[in-house]
Design a protein around this motif. Structure first.
Motif, PDB file in Angstrom:
ATOM      1  N   GLU A  80      -2.729  13.147   7.216  1.00 52.23           N
ATOM      2  CA  GLU A  80      -3.570  12.260   8.020  1.00 52.23           C
ATOM      3  C   GLU A  80      -4.626  11.551   7.159  1.00 52.23           C
ATOM      4  OE1 GLU A  80      -5.394  16.297   7.886  1.00 52.23           O
ATOM      5  OE2 GLU A  80      -3.385  15.606   8.392  1.00 52.23           O
ATOM      6  N   ASN A  81      -4.816  12.018   5.931  1.00 51.81           N
ATOM      7  CA  ASN A  81      -5.780  11.399   5.021  1.00 51.81           C
ATOM      8  C   ASN A  81      -5.134  10.424   4.033  1.00 51.81           C
ATOM      9  OD1 ASN A  81      -8.141  12.771   5.986  1.00 51.81           O
ATOM     10  ND2 ASN A  81      -7.266  14.622   5.080  1.00 51.81           N
ATOM     11  N   ILE A  82      -3.842  10.223   4.166  1.00 51.35           N
ATOM     12  CA  ILE A  82      -3.122   9.291   3.305  1.00 51.35           C
ATOM     13  C   ILE A  82      -2.897   7.991   4.065  1.00 51.35           C
ATOM     14  CG2 ILE A  82      -0.963   8.862   2.047  1.00 51.35           C
ATOM     15  CD1 ILE A  82      -2.656  11.044   0.782  1.00 51.35           C
ATOM     16  N   GLN A  83      -3.292   6.902   3.445  1.00 53.50           N
ATOM     17  CA  GLN A  83      -3.081   5.575   4.025  1.00 53.50           C
ATOM     18  C   GLN A  83      -1.812   4.992   3.419  1.00 53.50           C
ATOM     19  OE1 GLN A  83      -6.023   2.730   2.785  1.00 53.50           O
ATOM     20  NE2 GLN A  83      -5.649   1.401   4.528  1.00 53.50           N
ATOM     21  N   VAL A  84      -1.023   4.300   4.224  1.00 58.28           N
ATOM     22  CA  VAL A  84       0.219   3.699   3.749  1.00 58.28           C
ATOM     23  C   VAL A  84       0.083   2.186   3.796  1.00 58.28           C
ATOM     24  CG1 VAL A  84       2.694   3.460   4.151  1.00 58.28           C
ATOM     25  CG2 VAL A  84       1.570   5.648   4.589  1.00 58.28           C
ATOM     26  N   ARG A  85       0.467   1.542   2.700  1.00 54.97           N
ATOM     27  CA  ARG A  85       0.446   0.082   2.635  1.00 54.97           C
ATOM     28  C   ARG A  85       1.817  -0.406   2.174  1.00 54.97           C
ATOM     29  NH1 ARG A  85      -3.689  -1.821  -1.439  1.00 54.97           N
ATOM     30  NH2 ARG A  85      -5.087  -0.912   0.096  1.00 54.97           N
ATOM     31  N   ILE A  86       2.461  -1.202   3.007  1.00 54.68           N
ATOM     32  CA  ILE A  86       3.713  -1.846   2.609  1.00 54.68           C
ATOM     33  C   ILE A  86       3.324  -3.041   1.737  1.00 54.68           C
ATOM     34  CG2 ILE A  86       5.812  -3.008   3.390  1.00 54.68           C
ATOM     35  CD1 ILE A  86       5.697  -0.080   4.258  1.00 54.68           C
ATOM     36  N   VAL A  87       3.799  -3.052   0.495  1.00 53.63           N
ATOM     37  CA  VAL A  87       3.419  -4.078  -0.457  1.00 53.63           C
ATOM     38  C   VAL A  87       4.316  -5.307  -0.327  1.00 53.63           C
ATOM     39  CG1 VAL A  87       3.144  -4.595  -2.912  1.00 53.63           C
ATOM     40  CG2 VAL A  87       2.559  -2.337  -2.043  1.00 53.63           C
ATOM     41  N   ARG A 136       5.291  17.872  -6.903  1.00 52.10           N
ATOM     42  CA  ARG A 136       3.857  17.775  -7.191  1.00 52.10           C
ATOM     43  C   ARG A 136       3.154  16.893  -6.150  1.00 52.10           C
ATOM     44  NH1 ARG A 136       1.608  14.699 -12.286  1.00 52.10           N
ATOM     45  NH2 ARG A 136      -0.601  14.868 -11.837  1.00 52.10           N
ATOM     46  N   TYR A 137       3.771  15.771  -5.819  1.00 47.22           N
ATOM     47  CA  TYR A 137       3.169  14.873  -4.827  1.00 47.22           C
ATOM     48  C   TYR A 137       3.190  15.505  -3.438  1.00 47.22           C
ATOM     49  CZ  TYR A 137       2.193  10.973  -1.825  1.00 47.22           C
ATOM     50  OH  TYR A 137       1.640  10.181  -0.859  1.00 47.22           O
ATOM     51  N   LEU A 138       4.277  16.150  -3.074  1.00 46.92           N
ATOM     52  CA  LEU A 138       4.356  16.807  -1.763  1.00 46.92           C
ATOM     53  C   LEU A 138       3.300  17.909  -1.642  1.00 46.92           C
ATOM     54  CD1 LEU A 138       8.215  16.971  -1.209  1.00 46.92           C
ATOM     55  CD2 LEU A 138       6.562  15.448  -0.099  1.00 46.92           C
ATOM     56  N   LYS A 149       0.120  18.245   1.057  1.00 50.84           N
ATOM     57  CA  LYS A 149      -0.230  19.464   1.799  1.00 50.84           C
ATOM     58  C   LYS A 149      -1.705  19.818   1.616  1.00 50.84           C
ATOM     59  CE  LYS A 149       4.380  21.455   1.628  1.00 50.84           C
ATOM     60  NZ  LYS A 149       5.224  22.470   1.003  1.00 50.84           N
ATOM     61  N   GLU A 150      -2.224  19.608   0.402  1.00 48.04           N
ATOM     62  CA  GLU A 150      -3.630  19.922   0.109  1.00 48.04           C
ATOM     63  C   GLU A 150      -4.601  19.030   0.874  1.00 48.04           C
ATOM     64  OE1 GLU A 150      -5.075  20.189  -3.943  1.00 48.04           O
ATOM     65  OE2 GLU A 150      -3.132  21.005  -4.554  1.00 48.04           O
ATOM     66  N   VAL A 151      -4.366  17.725   0.813  1.00 49.94           N
ATOM     67  CA  VAL A 151      -5.330  16.783   1.396  1.00 49.94           C
ATOM     68  C   VAL A 151      -5.033  16.469   2.862  1.00 49.94           C
ATOM     69  CG1 VAL A 151      -5.817  15.757  -0.851  1.00 49.94           C
ATOM     70  CG2 VAL A 151      -4.138  14.665   0.659  1.00 49.94           C
ATOM     71  N   GLY A 152      -3.802  16.751   3.312  1.00 47.92           N
ATOM     72  CA  GLY A 152      -3.410  16.453   4.685  1.00 47.92           C
ATOM     73  C   GLY A 152      -2.859  15.040   4.814  1.00 47.92           C
ATOM     74  N   HIS A 164       1.009   4.715  -1.281  1.00 48.25           N
ATOM     75  CA  HIS A 164       0.246   5.722  -0.547  1.00 48.25           C
ATOM     76  C   HIS A 164      -1.113   5.795  -1.222  1.00 48.25           C
ATOM     77  CE1 HIS A 164       3.977   8.024   1.115  1.00 48.25           C
ATOM     78  NE2 HIS A 164       3.801   6.845   1.681  1.00 48.25           N
ATOM     79  N   LEU A 165      -2.170   5.714  -0.439  1.00 51.71           N
ATOM     80  CA  LEU A 165      -3.530   5.732  -0.967  1.00 51.71           C
ATOM     81  C   LEU A 165      -4.298   6.917  -0.412  1.00 51.71           C
ATOM     82  CD1 LEU A 165      -2.824   2.502  -0.067  1.00 51.71           C
ATOM     83  CD2 LEU A 165      -4.740   2.239  -1.589  1.00 51.71           C
ATOM     84  N   TYR A 166      -5.134   7.479  -1.266  1.00 51.29           N
ATOM     85  CA  TYR A 166      -6.041   8.552  -0.865  1.00 51.29           C
ATOM     86  C   TYR A 166      -7.428   8.146  -1.340  1.00 51.29           C
ATOM     87  CZ  TYR A 166      -8.302  13.108  -0.650  1.00 51.29           C
ATOM     88  OH  TYR A 166      -9.173  14.145  -0.364  1.00 51.29           O
ATOM     89  N   LYS A 167      -8.351   8.038  -0.416  1.00 48.46           N
ATOM     90  CA  LYS A 167      -9.717   7.585  -0.726  1.00 48.46           C
ATOM     91  C   LYS A 167      -9.684   6.262  -1.496  1.00 48.46           C
ATOM     92  CE  LYS A 167     -11.826  12.119  -0.503  1.00 48.46           C
ATOM     93  NZ  LYS A 167     -12.702  13.095  -1.115  1.00 48.46           N
ATOM     94  N   ASP A 168      -8.863   5.339  -1.008  1.00 49.77           N
ATOM     95  CA  ASP A 168      -8.713   3.985  -1.560  1.00 49.77           C
ATOM     96  C   ASP A 168      -8.142   3.942  -2.978  1.00 49.77           C
ATOM     97  OD1 ASP A 168      -9.620   2.720   0.766  1.00 49.77           O
ATOM     98  OD2 ASP A 168     -11.706   2.956   0.152  1.00 49.77           O
ATOM     99  N   LYS A 169      -7.559   5.035  -3.456  1.00 51.61           N
ATOM    100  CA  LYS A 169      -6.908   5.046  -4.763  1.00 51.61           C
ATOM    101  C   LYS A 169      -5.417   5.292  -4.568  1.00 51.61           C
ATOM    102  CE  LYS A 169     -10.894   6.506  -7.304  1.00 51.61           C
ATOM    103  NZ  LYS A 169     -11.512   7.430  -8.208  1.00 51.61           N
TER     104      LYS A 169
END
Length: 82
Positions: A61-68, A50-52, A56-59, A10-15
């Motif tokens: 819809e702002n998390i990108q998912v990448r299957i590795v 903590r992750y959940l 909730k904070e960032v939404g 799971h990535l947020y702002k490419d991190k």
């Protein structure tokens, strides 16, 4: 059909903010998205609180998912997740 395993990020702002291992019984879940469906489900009981809260904070819809990777063997998935 036996279980299949995958590792996702799971990535947020490419991190990368979360790395996980999932599994799916492809014979039962193929019509619901098969392999990848659970990586996109952010309400999993297996994720830490903590992750959940972060989701909730960032939404979600702002998390990108990448299957590795996808595996037939759980040990291979666990190795890559670590």
């Amino acid at each position: 059909m036996k279980k299949k395993y995958y590792v996702y990020q799971h990535l947020y702002k490419d991190k990368v903010v979360y790395i996980g291992k999932g599994s799916v019984d492809c014979s039962r879940n193929i019509s619901k998205g098969g392999y990848d469906r659970r990586a996109y489900s952010f309400g999993s009981k297996n994720r830490n609180e903590r992750y959940l809260n972060f989701i909730k904070e960032v939404g979600k819809e702002n998390i990108q998912v990448r299957i590795v990777a996808r595996f037939d063997d759980e040990q291979d998935a666990l190795w890559l997740e670590d």
